[in-house]
Design a protein around this motif. Structure first.
Motif, PDB file in Angstrom:
ATOM      1  N   ALA A  23       0.878  -1.206   0.002  1.00 29.01           N
ATOM      2  CA  ALA A  23       0.086  -0.069  -0.008  1.00 29.01           C
ATOM      3  C   ALA A  23       0.869   1.275   0.044  1.00 29.01           C
ATOM      4  O   ALA A  23       1.744   1.407   0.858  1.00 29.01           O
ATOM      5  N   ALA A  24       0.675   1.983  -1.071  1.00 28.33           N
ATOM      6  CA  ALA A  24       1.457   3.250  -1.285  1.00 28.33           C
ATOM      7  C   ALA A  24       0.842   4.620  -0.973  1.00 28.33           C
ATOM      8  O   ALA A  24      -0.536   4.615  -1.269  1.00 28.33           O
ATOM      9  N   SER A  25       1.330   5.613  -0.172  1.00 30.11           N
ATOM     10  CA  SER A  25       0.717   7.068  -0.065  1.00 30.11           C
ATOM     11  C   SER A  25       1.977   7.930  -0.037  1.00 30.11           C
ATOM     12  O   SER A  25       3.004   7.496   0.181  1.00 30.11           O
ATOM     13  N   GLY A  26       1.368   9.086  -0.258  1.00 27.95           N
ATOM     14  CA  GLY A  26       2.268  10.215   0.092  1.00 27.95           C
ATOM     15  C   GLY A  26       3.364  10.668  -1.318  1.00 27.95           C
ATOM     16  O   GLY A  26       3.988  11.535  -1.287  1.00 27.95           O
ATOM     17  N   PHE A  27       2.804  10.007  -2.323  1.00 26.58           N
ATOM     18  CA  PHE A  27       3.600  10.460  -3.656  1.00 26.58           C
ATOM     19  C   PHE A  27       2.895  10.034  -4.818  1.00 26.58           C
ATOM     20  O   PHE A  27       1.766   9.091  -4.894  1.00 26.58           O
ATOM     21  N   PRO A  28       2.979  10.435  -6.165  1.00 29.91           N
ATOM     22  CA  PRO A  28       2.210  10.317  -7.227  1.00 29.91           C
ATOM     23  C   PRO A  28       2.178   9.098  -7.927  1.00 29.91           C
ATOM     24  O   PRO A  28       3.325   8.994  -8.586  1.00 29.91           O
ATOM     25  N   LEU A  29       1.802   8.063  -7.379  1.00 29.86           N
ATOM     26  CA  LEU A  29       2.315   6.430  -7.760  1.00 29.86           C
ATOM     27  C   LEU A  29       2.105   6.344  -9.174  1.00 29.86           C
ATOM     28  O   LEU A  29       3.157   5.515  -9.631  1.00 29.86           O
ATOM     29  N   ASP A  30       1.361   7.162 -10.061  1.00 28.02           N
ATOM     30  CA  ASP A  30       1.290   6.695 -11.404  1.00 28.02           C
ATOM     31  C   ASP A  30       2.506   7.041 -12.348  1.00 28.02           C
ATOM     32  O   ASP A  30       2.880   6.193 -13.183  1.00 28.02           O
ATOM     33  N   ALA A  80      -5.866   2.741  -8.679  1.00 30.10           N
ATOM     34  CA  ALA A  80      -7.108   3.280  -7.868  1.00 30.10           C
ATOM     35  C   ALA A  80      -7.142   2.923  -6.577  1.00 30.10           C
ATOM     36  O   ALA A  80      -7.836   3.784  -5.679  1.00 30.10           O
ATOM     37  N   LYS A  81      -6.365   2.029  -6.239  1.00 28.43           N
ATOM     38  CA  LYS A  81      -6.318   1.429  -4.771  1.00 28.43           C
ATOM     39  C   LYS A  81      -4.922   1.826  -4.153  1.00 28.43           C
ATOM     40  O   LYS A  81      -4.703   1.393  -3.199  1.00 28.43           O
ATOM     41  N   ASN A  82      -4.076   2.417  -4.937  1.00 28.05           N
ATOM     42  CA  ASN A  82      -2.593   2.831  -4.563  1.00 28.05           C
ATOM     43  C   ASN A  82      -2.188   1.572  -3.827  1.00 28.05           C
ATOM     44  O   ASN A  82      -1.224   1.381  -2.837  1.00 28.05           O
ATOM     45  N   THR A  83      -2.206   0.556  -4.401  1.00 27.23           N
ATOM     46  CA  THR A  83      -1.718  -1.091  -4.067  1.00 27.23           C
ATOM     47  C   THR A  83      -1.261  -1.650  -5.252  1.00 27.23           C
ATOM     48  O   THR A  83      -1.696  -1.781  -6.257  1.00 27.23           O
ATOM     49  N   MET A  84       0.031  -2.164  -5.159  1.00 32.52           N
ATOM     50  CA  MET A  84       0.833  -3.102  -5.796  1.00 32.52           C
ATOM     51  C   MET A  84       0.651  -4.643  -5.298  1.00 32.52           C
ATOM     52  O   MET A  84       0.566  -4.697  -4.166  1.00 32.52           O
TER      53      MET A  84
END
Length: 130
Positions: A23-30, A80-84
């Protein structure tokens, strides 16, 4: 604040499967490529798999795998879920390690070198044993 949080590790028998999540947060994952690494006791951290950025411009989103896991592991991302994810099938005792997800801008070029990653999670332990 940038965060990568792995989950899904555990004990599994040889031949079994696990799915790791990051789960990722705090940066533009795309705009970031995501890599999975592992480190077994007494060994160096090694690159397992990588998937390129998904913004449609900075990379083509290609996936890469270490020879040792090719055909058994599958990397994917759900922005969409900020998840890999790392789907691991046909697990072997030699897959036992702490697994980390990591992020770097754009492409997976040279991903196998851990020093090239910008952000790291704290890891999740995978133990393959009967």
């Amino acid at each position: 604040q940038v965060q990568l949080v792995e989950s899904g590790g555990g004990l599994v028998q040889p031949g079994g499967s696990l799915r790791l999540s990051c789960a990722a947060s705090g940066f533009p994952l795309d705009y970031y490529a995501i890599g999975w690494f592992r480190q077994a006791p007494g060994k160096e951290r090694e690159g397992v798999s990588c998937i390129g950025s998904s913004d449609g411009t900075t990379s083509d989103g290609s996936t890469f795998y270490a020879d040792s896991v090719k055909g058994r592991f599958t990397i994917s991302r759900d922005n969409a879920k900020n998840t890999m994810y790392l789907q691991m099938n046909s697990l072997k005792p030699e897959d036992t390690a702490v697994y980390y997800c990591a992020a770097r801008l754009y492409s997976c070029s040279g991903y196998a070198d851990p020093s090239g990653m910008d952000y790291w999670g704290k890891g999740t332990l995978v133990t393959v044993s009967s």
